[in-house]
Design an enzyme around this catalytic site. Structure first.
Site, PDB file in Angstrom:
ATOM      1  N   CYS A  42       0.865  -1.186   0.000  1.00  0.00           N
ATOM      2  CA  CYS A  42       0.000   0.000   0.000  1.00  0.00           C
ATOM      3  C   CYS A  42       0.902   1.236   0.000  1.00  0.00           C
ATOM      4  O   CYS A  42       1.620   1.496   0.962  1.00  0.00           O
ATOM      5  CB  CYS A  42      -0.894  -0.009   1.242  1.00  0.00           C
ATOM      6  SG  CYS A  42      -1.701   1.559   1.612  1.00  0.00           S
ATOM      7  N   CYS A  45       0.151   3.725   2.760  1.00  0.00           N
ATOM      8  CA  CYS A  45       0.630   3.183   4.040  1.00  0.00           C
ATOM      9  C   CYS A  45       2.137   3.418   4.182  1.00  0.00           C
ATOM     10  O   CYS A  45       2.612   3.851   5.237  1.00  0.00           O
ATOM     11  CB  CYS A  45       0.316   1.695   4.149  1.00  0.00           C
ATOM     12  SG  CYS A  45      -1.441   1.299   4.049  1.00  0.00           S
TER      13      CYS A  45
END
Length: 113
Positions: A42, A45
Protein backbone atom coordinates in the site's frame (compact mmCIF):
# COMPACT_ATOMS: atom_id res chain seq x y z
CA UNK A 1 4.55 -15.43 20.32
CA UNK A 2 3.63 -12.48 22.49
CA UNK A 3 5.73 -9.49 23.39
CA UNK A 4 5.73 -7.92 26.83
CA UNK A 5 5.20 -4.17 26.88
CA UNK A 6 6.30 -1.82 29.66
CA UNK A 7 3.85 0.92 30.67
CA UNK A 8 6.67 2.70 32.51
CA UNK A 9 8.70 3.07 29.31
CA UNK A 10 6.43 3.86 26.36
CA UNK A 11 8.06 3.23 22.97
CA UNK A 12 9.50 6.23 21.15
CA UNK A 13 8.88 4.72 17.72
CA UNK A 14 6.04 2.75 16.13
CA UNK A 15 5.82 -0.85 17.30
CA UNK A 16 5.09 -3.49 14.65
CA UNK A 17 2.50 -5.86 16.11
CA UNK A 18 2.41 -9.46 14.90
CA UNK A 19 -1.18 -10.50 15.58
CA UNK A 20 -4.40 -9.83 17.46
CA UNK A 21 -3.02 -11.14 20.76
CA UNK A 22 -0.08 -8.77 20.58
CA UNK A 23 -2.41 -5.92 19.59
CA UNK A 24 -4.61 -6.62 22.62
CA UNK A 25 -1.62 -6.67 24.98
CA UNK A 26 -0.28 -3.44 23.45
CA UNK A 27 -3.50 -1.42 23.75
CA UNK A 28 -4.12 -2.71 27.28
CA UNK A 29 -0.64 -1.69 28.45
CA UNK A 30 -0.92 2.03 27.66
CA UNK A 31 -3.76 4.46 28.42
CA UNK A 32 -3.90 6.03 24.96
CA UNK A 33 -2.68 4.31 21.80
CA UNK A 34 -2.81 5.00 18.07
CA UNK A 35 -2.78 1.92 15.82
CA UNK A 36 -2.35 1.95 12.06
CA UNK A 37 -3.91 -0.97 10.19
CA UNK A 38 -1.92 -1.27 6.94
CA UNK A 39 -1.06 -3.75 4.21
CA UNK A 40 2.21 -4.45 2.45
CA UNK A 41 2.28 -2.89 -1.00
CA UNK A 42 0.00 0.00 0.00
CA UNK A 43 1.72 3.18 -1.23
CA UNK A 44 -0.18 5.48 1.11
CA UNK A 45 0.63 3.18 4.04
CA UNK A 46 4.33 3.35 3.15
CA UNK A 47 4.17 7.14 2.93
CA UNK A 48 2.74 7.23 6.46
CA UNK A 49 5.84 5.57 7.99
CA UNK A 50 7.81 8.82 8.56
CA UNK A 51 4.65 10.56 9.76
CA UNK A 52 3.98 7.81 12.32
CA UNK A 53 7.60 7.95 13.46
CA UNK A 54 7.26 11.69 14.07
CA UNK A 55 4.02 11.22 15.98
CA UNK A 56 5.67 8.53 18.13
CA UNK A 57 8.66 10.81 18.85
CA UNK A 58 6.20 13.45 20.09
CA UNK A 59 5.09 11.13 22.89
CA UNK A 60 2.14 9.30 21.32
CA UNK A 61 2.23 5.50 21.70
CA UNK A 62 1.95 4.12 18.14
CA UNK A 63 1.50 0.58 16.91
CA UNK A 64 1.16 -0.82 13.40
CA UNK A 65 -0.46 -4.07 12.32
CA UNK A 66 -1.16 -5.80 9.04
CA UNK A 67 -4.66 -7.30 9.40
CA UNK A 68 -3.87 -9.76 6.58
CA UNK A 69 -1.57 -11.49 9.08
CA UNK A 70 -4.57 -12.09 11.38
CA UNK A 71 -7.75 -11.96 9.22
CA UNK A 72 -10.29 -11.86 12.10
CA UNK A 73 -8.97 -8.36 12.86
CA UNK A 74 -10.61 -7.08 9.67
CA UNK A 75 -14.08 -7.87 10.98
CA UNK A 76 -13.35 -7.15 14.64
CA UNK A 77 -12.14 -3.61 13.89
CA UNK A 78 -14.22 -3.11 10.72
CA UNK A 79 -11.23 -2.40 8.49
CA UNK A 80 -12.71 -1.53 5.09
CA UNK A 81 -9.68 0.31 3.70
CA UNK A 82 -6.05 0.94 4.52
CA UNK A 83 -4.54 2.77 6.08
CA UNK A 84 -7.04 2.94 8.92
CA UNK A 85 -5.96 4.63 12.15
CA UNK A 86 -7.75 3.61 15.33
CA UNK A 87 -7.38 5.45 18.61
CA UNK A 88 -7.64 3.27 21.70
CA UNK A 89 -8.27 4.48 25.23
CA UNK A 90 -8.00 2.07 28.15
CA UNK A 91 -7.81 -0.86 25.73
CA UNK A 92 -10.97 0.02 23.79
CA UNK A 93 -11.28 1.59 20.32
CA UNK A 94 -12.78 5.08 20.64
CA UNK A 95 -12.28 6.74 17.24
CA UNK A 96 -10.93 6.11 13.74
CA UNK A 97 -9.70 7.78 10.57
CA UNK A 98 -9.89 5.98 7.22
CA UNK A 99 -9.16 8.70 4.71
CA UNK A 100 -5.79 7.87 3.19
CA UNK A 101 -2.77 10.05 3.88
CA UNK A 102 -3.09 12.06 7.10
CA UNK A 103 -0.63 14.91 7.77
CA UNK A 104 1.42 14.61 10.96
CA UNK A 105 -0.18 17.50 12.85
CA UNK A 106 -3.67 16.18 12.11
CA UNK A 107 -2.73 12.63 13.09
CA UNK A 108 -1.09 13.81 16.32
CA UNK A 109 -4.15 15.88 17.26
CA UNK A 110 -6.39 12.88 16.49
CA UNK A 111 -4.21 10.56 18.60
CA UNK A 112 -4.26 12.93 21.56
CA UNK A 113 -8.04 13.17 21.41
Amino acid sequence: MSTTFNAEQPPERPVDLADGDELAAFVETYDDVLVEFYTDGCGVCASMEPVLSGVARSGVVVGTINPRDDPPLVEEYQIASVPTFVRFRDGEPVDRISEGFVPGEQLQAFAQG
